[in-house]
Design an enzyme around this catalytic site. Structure first.
Site, mmCIF file in Angstrom:
data_model
loop_
_atom_site.group_PDB
_atom_site.id
_atom_site.type_symbol
_atom_site.label_atom_id
_atom_site.label_comp_id
_atom_site.label_asym_id
_atom_site.label_seq_id
_atom_site.Cartn_x
_atom_site.Cartn_y
_atom_site.Cartn_z
ATOM 1 N N CYS A 211 0.809 -1.222 0.000
ATOM 2 C CA CYS A 211 0.000 0.000 0.000
ATOM 3 C C CYS A 211 0.842 1.272 0.000
ATOM 4 O O CYS A 211 0.666 2.165 -0.838
ATOM 5 C CB CYS A 211 -1.005 -0.010 1.154
ATOM 6 S SG CYS A 211 -0.287 0.171 2.804
ATOM 7 N N HIS B 108 -2.654 1.460 6.769
ATOM 8 C CA HIS B 108 -3.007 1.332 5.354
ATOM 9 C C HIS B 108 -3.174 2.709 4.748
ATOM 10 O O HIS B 108 -3.627 3.644 5.407
ATOM 11 C CB HIS B 108 -4.297 0.526 5.175
ATOM 12 C CG HIS B 108 -4.567 0.154 3.750
ATOM 13 N ND1 HIS B 108 -3.898 -0.860 3.109
ATOM 14 C CD2 HIS B 108 -5.413 0.691 2.816
ATOM 15 C CE1 HIS B 108 -4.332 -0.952 1.859
ATOM 16 N NE2 HIS B 108 -5.246 -0.015 1.657
ATOM 17 N N HIS C 102 -5.825 1.862 -4.371
ATOM 18 C CA HIS C 102 -4.928 1.336 -3.338
ATOM 19 C C HIS C 102 -4.501 -0.085 -3.676
ATOM 20 O O HIS C 102 -5.084 -0.734 -4.557
ATOM 21 C CB HIS C 102 -5.587 1.399 -1.956
ATOM 22 C CG HIS C 102 -6.678 0.385 -1.744
ATOM 23 N ND1 HIS C 102 -6.877 -0.275 -0.552
ATOM 24 C CD2 HIS C 102 -7.655 -0.091 -2.580
ATOM 25 C CE1 HIS C 102 -7.913 -1.090 -0.632
ATOM 26 N NE2 HIS C 102 -8.404 -1.002 -1.847
#
Length: 350
Positions: free
Chosen positions: A265, A313, A325
């Site tokens: 990520c 994240h 993402h």
């Protein structure tokens, strides 16, 4: 008259043994009923499997960000060690030249009938210790004393560099041990997730995959091309980062990867802004402090959006409540709604 017999008594040992056997049987039954011994684990529904897998992926990603941070520090430590070694090598070369010059002076004096104590430095096994001698301090001439003082300074500088390199090496070994621990945690979580997924039938797995695909396709349909997102970006660098992220849709998730063909990520957001000429830190918990914080209502395409309380994240906002993402090993880089995970904050870096 009938003979009276004394009633037979059971020994305390027999009672104890019988009680122990009864407890053992009860314990075995309890273990079978509650611990799963002799029993298959309760069958989980697909929804329960998905919830457990999602949790494991989130925990693995938190460990991945810690791994990324430790790796970044380890890489920086290696570079510092290389720099220190290069400096020490250059100074050692310069020192050797200075000592050769002193050796030539010593040889000339020796041929002339004597060796000045100052010039014995060139022949000494321990030059620094020799330089501490009071006799040398009293008898060294000004020119020779200046040359030897320079050599002595260089010796000390080299020792300082070597000491600093040793400290860096010790720190590097600690970082390497930390990397190993985080890697073990990550692989353990991912292995557990894979084991859970194997419990599903092929039809159940396909149903979950289809649901995720429909969600991603629907989100992407809201912004079918990067044009609308880049047009709303606050500046050219944010627009360039969004364009890069769009170009990477479908790329696989690989923990620790920063592109160009696979990403985790924070690796994706770092690569997107690197393409735009902006240097971002490696980890989510550092990236959130890399720019100006913005509220959810202020979001513009190109802003970094963060999730979970541990800031584990990150995605790249593209407008209309959507982001691009790198989710986890079960899904490639894709478009997803912000509401897919608990929102933690946002930062504008460009």
């Amino acid at each position: 008259m009938a003979a009276h017999r004394k009633p037979r008594q059971r020994s305390a040992g027999a009672n104890t043994a019988r009680t122990a056997w009864t407890i053992a049987l009860a314990g075995a039954a309890t273990a079978t009923g509650f611990d799963g011994t002799g029993h298959a684990e309760p069958q989980l529904t697909p929804a329960q499997v998905k919830a457990k897998v999602d949790k494991l992926y989130q925990e693995a990603e938190a460990a991945t960000e810690k791994y990324n941070g430790a790796k970044e520090q380890a890489d920086a430590g290696r570079q510092r060690i290389r720099n220190l070694q290069d400096q020490a090598a250059r100074k050692t070369e310069k020192l050797n030249s200075a000592r050769e010059a002193l050796g030539s002076m010593a040889a000339a004096q020796y041929r002339d009938g004597g060796l000045d104590p100052a010039l014995q430095l060139a022949l000494s096994e321990d030059p620094d210790r020799y330089l501490d001698g009071a006799e040398f301090a009293e008898r060294a001439g000004n020119r020779q004393a200046s040359s030897v003082a320079s050599v002595r300074k260089q010796l000390r500088e080299i020792e300082q560099l070597r000491g600093a390199a040793h400290v860096e090496l010790t720190s590097l070994k600690s970082r390497q041990a930390e990397l190993k621990r985080h890697k073990k945690t990550i692989t353990g979580k991912l292995d557990s997730a894979r084991d859970l997924l194997t419990r599903l039938t092929a039809e159940e797995q396909a149903r979950l995959d289809d649901r995720a695909t429909r969600s991603s396709t629907g989100a992407r349909g809201a912004l079918s091309s990067p044009g609308s997102a880049t047009a709303q970006a606050p500046n050219a660098r944010a627009a360039a980062a969004v364009s890069y992220a769009y170009a990477k849709l479908g790329s696989p998730y690989v923990w620790g990867a920063t592109g160009p063909n696979a990403f985790d990520c924070s690796g994706l957001t770092q690569a997107a802004y690197r393409e735009a000429g902006v240097s971002l830190p490696r980890t989510t918990y550092a990236q959130i402090d890399a720019g100006r914080r913005v509220s959810r209502s202020e979001l513009r395409p190109g802003d970094l959006v963060f999730f979970y309380s541990g800031i584990s994240h990150v995605g790249l906002y593209i407008g209309n409540g959507q982001m691009i993402h790198a989710p986890n090993p079960s899904a490639p880089v894709r478009v997803a709604p912000l509401d897919e995970m608990p929102f933690a904050g946002a930062t504008r870096v460009a």
